[in-house]
Enzyme design. Sequence first.
Site, PDB file in Angstrom:
ATOM      1  N   TYR A 153      23.883 -29.883  90.463  1.00 19.66           N
ATOM      2  CA  TYR A 153      23.528 -31.412  89.331  1.00 19.66           C
ATOM      3  C   TYR A 153      25.280 -30.867  88.187  1.00 19.66           C
ATOM      4  CZ  TYR A 153      18.748 -32.673  90.082  1.00 19.66           C
ATOM      5  OH  TYR A 153      18.053 -33.335  90.301  1.00 19.66           O
ATOM      6  N   ILE A 154      25.301 -30.203  87.715  1.00 20.29           N
ATOM      7  CA  ILE A 154      26.793 -30.253  86.537  1.00 20.29           C
ATOM      8  C   ILE A 154      27.929 -29.814  88.171  1.00 20.29           C
ATOM      9  CG2 ILE A 154      28.144 -28.429  85.065  1.00 20.29           C
ATOM     10  CD1 ILE A 154      25.081 -30.409  84.749  1.00 20.29           C
ATOM     11  N   ASP A 185      28.628 -23.841  98.234  1.00 22.13           N
ATOM     12  CA  ASP A 185      27.094 -23.293  97.607  1.00 22.13           C
ATOM     13  C   ASP A 185      26.716 -23.157  98.373  1.00 22.13           C
ATOM     14  OD1 ASP A 185      25.098 -24.889  95.613  1.00 22.13           O
ATOM     15  OD2 ASP A 185      24.420 -24.183  97.104  1.00 22.13           O
ATOM     16  N   THR A 222      20.639 -20.058  85.495  1.00 16.82           N
ATOM     17  CA  THR A 222      20.304 -19.296  85.009  1.00 16.82           C
ATOM     18  C   THR A 222      19.418 -19.516  84.481  1.00 16.82           C
ATOM     19  OG1 THR A 222      21.392 -20.569  83.137  1.00 16.82           O
ATOM     20  CG2 THR A 222      22.557 -18.909  83.828  1.00 16.82           C
ATOM     21  N   LYS A 241      26.894 -23.542  73.173  1.00 17.51           N
ATOM     22  CA  LYS A 241      26.200 -24.253  73.542  1.00 17.51           C
ATOM     23  C   LYS A 241      24.477 -24.063  73.612  1.00 17.51           C
ATOM     24  CE  LYS A 241      24.633 -26.324  77.312  1.00 17.51           C
ATOM     25  NZ  LYS A 241      24.809 -28.031  77.777  1.00 17.51           N
ATOM     26  N   ASN A 243      21.660 -27.646  72.046  1.00 22.14           N
ATOM     27  CA  ASN A 243      20.268 -27.733  72.887  1.00 22.14           C
ATOM     28  C   ASN A 243      18.854 -27.196  71.868  1.00 22.14           C
ATOM     29  OD1 ASN A 243      21.903 -28.679  74.699  1.00 22.14           O
ATOM     30  ND2 ASN A 243      21.789 -27.485  76.065  1.00 22.14           N
ATOM     31  N   ARG A 247      18.622 -30.524  68.709  1.00 17.59           N
ATOM     32  CA  ARG A 247      17.869 -31.519  69.877  1.00 17.59           C
ATOM     33  C   ARG A 247      17.082 -31.052  69.845  1.00 17.59           C
ATOM     34  NH1 ARG A 247      19.460 -35.970  71.265  1.00 17.59           N
ATOM     35  NH2 ARG A 247      18.328 -37.343  72.935  1.00 17.59           N
ATOM     36  N   CYS A 286      17.454 -28.396  80.077  1.00 19.15           N
ATOM     37  CA  CYS A 286      18.056 -27.942  79.514  1.00 19.15           C
ATOM     38  C   CYS A 286      17.080 -27.171  77.940  1.00 19.15           C
ATOM     39  CB  CYS A 286      19.557 -28.199  79.676  1.00 19.15           C
ATOM     40  SG  CYS A 286      19.659 -28.880  80.415  1.00 19.15           S
ATOM     41  N   LYS A 341      13.074 -36.661  82.144  1.00 24.75           N
ATOM     42  CA  LYS A 341      13.046 -38.418  81.419  1.00 24.75           C
ATOM     43  C   LYS A 341      13.469 -39.581  82.390  1.00 24.75           C
ATOM     44  CE  LYS A 341      18.018 -37.631  81.006  1.00 24.75           C
ATOM     45  NZ  LYS A 341      18.896 -36.982  80.164  1.00 24.75           N
ATOM     46  N   ARG A 390      12.759 -31.063  87.106  1.00 20.85           N
ATOM     47  CA  ARG A 390      12.231 -29.734  86.332  1.00 20.85           C
ATOM     48  C   ARG A 390      11.654 -29.928  85.189  1.00 20.85           C
ATOM     49  NH1 ARG A 390      18.541 -27.813  87.254  1.00 20.85           N
ATOM     50  NH2 ARG A 390      19.238 -29.622  86.562  1.00 20.85           N
TER      51      ARG A 390
HETATM   52  N1  SAJ Z   1      13.247 -36.082  74.447  1.00 21.65           N
HETATM   53  C1  SAJ Z   1      12.514 -37.159  73.647  1.00 21.65           C
HETATM   54  N2  SAJ Z   1      12.541 -37.686  72.593  1.00 21.65           N
HETATM   55  C2  SAJ Z   1      13.744 -38.081  72.454  1.00 21.65           C
HETATM   56  C3  SAJ Z   1      14.551 -37.312  73.403  1.00 21.65           C
HETATM   57  C4  SAJ Z   1      14.716 -36.772  74.154  1.00 21.65           C
HETATM   58  O1  SAJ Z   1      10.856 -36.245  73.740  1.00 21.65           O
HETATM   59  O2  SAJ Z   1      13.774 -38.337  70.988  1.00 21.65           O
HETATM   60  C5  SAJ Z   1      12.594 -35.178  76.105  1.00 21.65           C
HETATM   61  C6  SAJ Z   1      13.200 -36.163  77.052  1.00 21.65           C
HETATM   62  O3  SAJ Z   1      12.190 -37.222  77.189  1.00 21.65           O
HETATM   63  C7  SAJ Z   1      13.382 -34.990  77.826  1.00 21.65           C
HETATM   64  C8  SAJ Z   1      13.953 -33.858  77.441  1.00 21.65           C
HETATM   65  O4  SAJ Z   1      13.397 -34.111  75.856  1.00 21.65           O
HETATM   66  O5  SAJ Z   1      11.997 -34.999  78.719  1.00 21.65           O
HETATM   67  C9  SAJ Z   1      15.057 -33.582  77.397  1.00 21.65           C
HETATM   68  O6  SAJ Z   1      15.962 -34.836  77.623  1.00 21.65           O
HETATM   69  P1  SAJ Z   1      17.141 -35.364  76.601  1.00 21.65           P
HETATM   70  O7  SAJ Z   1      18.104 -36.286  77.284  1.00 21.65           O
HETATM   71  O8  SAJ Z   1      17.686 -34.934  75.411  1.00 21.65           O
HETATM   72  O9  SAJ Z   1      18.562 -34.005  77.454  1.00 21.65           O
HETATM   73  P2  SAJ Z   1      18.787 -33.350  78.451  1.00 21.65           P
HETATM   74  O10 SAJ Z   1      17.479 -32.293  78.762  1.00 21.65           O
HETATM   75  O11 SAJ Z   1      18.463 -34.013  79.703  1.00 21.65           O
HETATM   76  O12 SAJ Z   1      20.140 -32.603  78.256  1.00 21.65           O
HETATM   77  C10 SAJ Z   1      20.244 -31.988  77.404  1.00 21.65           C
HETATM   78  C11 SAJ Z   1      21.845 -32.312  76.299  1.00 21.65           C
HETATM   79  N3  SAJ Z   1      21.899 -32.017  75.224  1.00 21.65           N
HETATM   80  C12 SAJ Z   1      22.116 -32.577  73.747  1.00 21.65           C
HETATM   81  O13 SAJ Z   1      21.952 -33.602  74.098  1.00 21.65           O
HETATM   82  C13 SAJ Z   1      22.773 -31.804  73.024  1.00 21.65           C
HETATM   83  C14 SAJ Z   1      23.142 -32.665  77.352  1.00 21.65           C
HETATM   84  O14 SAJ Z   1      24.319 -32.871  76.431  1.00 21.65           O
HETATM   85  C15 SAJ Z   1      23.509 -30.975  77.757  1.00 21.65           C
HETATM   86  O15 SAJ Z   1      24.329 -31.401  78.598  1.00 21.65           O
HETATM   87  C16 SAJ Z   1      22.267 -30.911  79.025  1.00 21.65           C
HETATM   88  O16 SAJ Z   1      21.188 -31.123  77.772  1.00 21.65           O
HETATM   89  C17 SAJ Z   1      22.221 -29.620  79.254  1.00 21.65           C
HETATM   90  O17 SAJ Z   1      22.508 -29.760  80.828  1.00 21.65           O
HETATM   91  O18 SAJ Z   1      22.497 -28.158  78.716  1.00 21.65           O
END
Ligand code: SAJ
Length: 407
Positions: free
Chosen positions: A9-10, A29, A80, A201, A205, A208, A255, A315, A322
């Site tokens: 994915y990255i 890969d 990881t 990093k 996360n 959030r 993440c 999402k 995952r």
């Molecule tokens: N979610 C909620 N409520 C929200 C926002 C998200 O329930 O208000 C849930 C989503 O549905 C999902 C999970 O959280 O199940 C994570 O989704 P996400 O959109 O918040 O984040 P990821 O996991 O897709 O991507 C994150 C991002 N990190 C941050 O915003 C700090 C991205 O920038 C990172 O690059 C990525 O993790 C990563 O690879 O680490």
Amino acid sequence: MINVIGLGYIGLPTALMLASHGVEVIGTDYDKELVDTLNAGKTTFKENGLDKLFQDALKVGIRFSYDYQTTDTYIVSVPTPYDKSSKRIDPRYVNAAVMSVLKTCPKGATVVIESTVSPGTIDKYIRPEIKAAGFTTGKDINLVHAPERIIPGNMVYELVHNNRTIGADDRAVGERIKSIYASFCQGEIVVTDIKTAEMTKVVENTYRDINIAFANELAKICRSDNMDVNEIIRIANMHPRVNILSPGPGVGGHCISVDPWFLVGDYPGLTNIILAARKINDGMPRFVIHRISQIMKEMGLTDVRRVGLYGLTYKENVDDVRESPTLQMLERMDDALSGRLVQVYDPYIEKDMVPNQHHKLDEFLASVDMVVIMVGHNEIKENMDKLKSKIVLDTRNICNLPGVHRL
Ligand code: SAJ
């Protein structure tokens, strides 16, 4: 030439972005099927703008291989995971990639680790392996950590526009790597040391995760005392210094649901809020199950047998399952909702992953009485009218039909 190791994915979007901005790239890969698919001219997952980027990169000659290449710069982007019992990082894939690089690279090459790692991972796990293999960092091999920040669903845009962090032992090496990323990245690129980059990093996360956990806890409080959590968050967020995220059915993805565990595993006793947030978010699939039973009871619907879960991915508008809250719910649903036939559907998941999975929205809807919106894909937003005759539990606050139930 840059050898990008790990085309998931990255790694894949990063390799394509570099190539389409004039950098010579070979992607490597160990998954033969994945490399064959890419070499056959097909991408391996769905992502906004990825196919176009792929075509652009193919035109300028990007290549894919199972073999590590001999070159002066490597970007490692491999998984990881964390060890589920100790909660510590499992660095085996990063280590294996670095060891393979050592077998092929010339003296003085640079390995950029993009994979997210817990603070101190490179010191604790990678450097000792390099030393044991007879190499000296800073002389035989340079180490850099350049964690990615792109969000699935908007990766191509964010690769170009996000700010980045580069951690390096040696400032000059960090600056050289910065200039490579600057070939496509329009954001600010900060050069710092490796441990700071590792921690930053994971902190992003974790921040959030905690914010989402706060929203989820508010949802539970409001549910217990008949208040509208979404309206409360909407109004609270009008305050200039408040920005609460949205409650949902749980935190999935590889993440946000993983990285905070690195801190819990490495700093037990110091991670109270972080651990509590993880537990709250991990408990949300169970809360949704509880809400289903509660709604049925409130409506006196003891005979309703058919519950449909809309969405399998973690999402909206991605095909990644995952750590998906829906999968976690399905694991627990048998006991909690025994006797009810659970149907599942997700427009992004073509292959059969779970029992009673449908592949057409209309067929799915025809086979259920209650729809639980687990994921807010655009498809369901555009077809809300079709839910009019159903009991709806909307865990994402996207449905405005009268009588809709929420978390
Ligand atoms: N979610 C909620 N409520 C929200 C926002 C998200 O329930 O208000 C849930 C989503 O549905 C999902 C999970 O959280 O199940 C994570 O989704 P996400 O959109 O918040 O984040 P990821 O996991 O897709 O991507 C994150 C991002 N990190 C941050 O915003 C700090 C991205 O920038 C990172 O690059 C990525 O993790 C990563 O690879 O680490």
